[in-house]
Design an enzyme around this catalytic site. Sequence first.
Site, PDB file in Angstrom:
ATOM      1  N   LYS A 105      12.294 153.695  30.911  1.00 22.92           N
ATOM      2  CA  LYS A 105      12.482 154.144  32.373  1.00 22.92           C
ATOM      3  C   LYS A 105      14.023 154.858  32.360  1.00 22.92           C
ATOM      4  CE  LYS A 105       9.721 149.801  33.739  1.00 22.92           C
ATOM      5  NZ  LYS A 105       9.843 148.488  34.363  1.00 22.92           N
TER       6      LYS A 105
ATOM      7  N   TYR B  33       2.149 151.912  40.237  1.00 23.90           N
ATOM      8  CA  TYR B  33       2.735 150.393  40.381  1.00 23.90           C
ATOM      9  C   TYR B  33       1.834 149.897  41.747  1.00 23.90           C
ATOM     10  CZ  TYR B  33       6.252 149.974  37.021  1.00 23.90           C
ATOM     11  OH  TYR B  33       7.098 149.746  35.748  1.00 23.90           O
TER      12      TYR B  33
ATOM     13  N   ASN C 155      15.135 147.608  33.840  1.00 22.75           N
ATOM     14  CA  ASN C 155      14.929 146.886  32.706  1.00 22.75           C
ATOM     15  C   ASN C 155      14.368 147.546  31.489  1.00 22.75           C
ATOM     16  OD1 ASN C 155      12.403 147.224  33.812  1.00 22.75           O
ATOM     17  ND2 ASN C 155      11.780 144.965  34.085  1.00 22.75           N
TER      18      ASN C 155
ATOM     19  N   HIS D 153       8.428 149.795  30.476  1.00 18.68           N
ATOM     20  CA  HIS D 153       7.288 149.326  31.010  1.00 18.68           C
ATOM     21  C   HIS D 153       6.282 149.096  29.616  1.00 18.68           C
ATOM     22  CE1 HIS D 153       3.379 148.847  32.811  1.00 18.68           C
ATOM     23  NE2 HIS D 153       2.865 149.768  31.912  1.00 18.68           N
TER      24      HIS D 153
ATOM     25  N   GLU E 123      -4.108 152.947  32.246  1.00 15.98           N
ATOM     26  CA  GLU E 123      -2.609 153.554  32.313  1.00 15.98           C
ATOM     27  C   GLU E 123      -2.636 154.815  31.221  1.00 15.98           C
ATOM     28  OE1 GLU E 123      -0.018 150.398  31.414  1.00 15.98           O
ATOM     29  OE2 GLU E 123      -0.680 149.302  33.595  1.00 15.98           O
TER      30      GLU E 123
END
Length: 139
Positions: A9, A49, A112, A115, A126
């Site tokens: 990320k 998302y 964080n 993913h 995905e």
Amino acid sequence: MNRTFSIIKPDATKRNITGSINKIIEDNNLVIIAQKRTKLTKEKAEGFYSIHKDKPFFNDLIEYMTSGPVIIQVLQGDNAVENYRKIMGATNPENAEKGTIRKEHALNIQENSVHGSDSEENAKIEINYFFEDSEIFNN
Ligand code: ATP
Ligand code: MG
């Protein structure tokens, strides 16, 4: 052998720690069989998302995920989905186990660092959302 989908990320690309994260991935017997540096558009991030669209953190999440480049990956190995979730650690780094990517690198519950798909079914969806079959190369 199976596959999972991973995103490194924006908080991690920003801090130039994608190599450290890839080292943890590879040290845990996952093979990076596809990898691309890209920047998510608002539309792409919202689609990805969409399951969280009614959550209070949704708008912030989209803003964060589009705030800088990301590395998108396909990982392959035994029990790839489960294995990668374990290596990532808990969503909130405060609750993540020592040695996990999020414990070592994440900044907070939103930023964080990674993913990972949460089921075999979602992994397939995905991977197809981001990669053509012709871009994925097994060992
Ligand atoms: P991911 O789907 O990114 O692998 P996850 O499955 O551990 O993470 P989810 O519940 O699916 O966690 O949440 C998706 C992402 O939304 C989180 O990784 C985090 O970036 C953000 N997020 C989740 N909960 C919160 C929260 N309470 N406040 C702010 N951001 C959050
Ligand atoms: Mg999730």
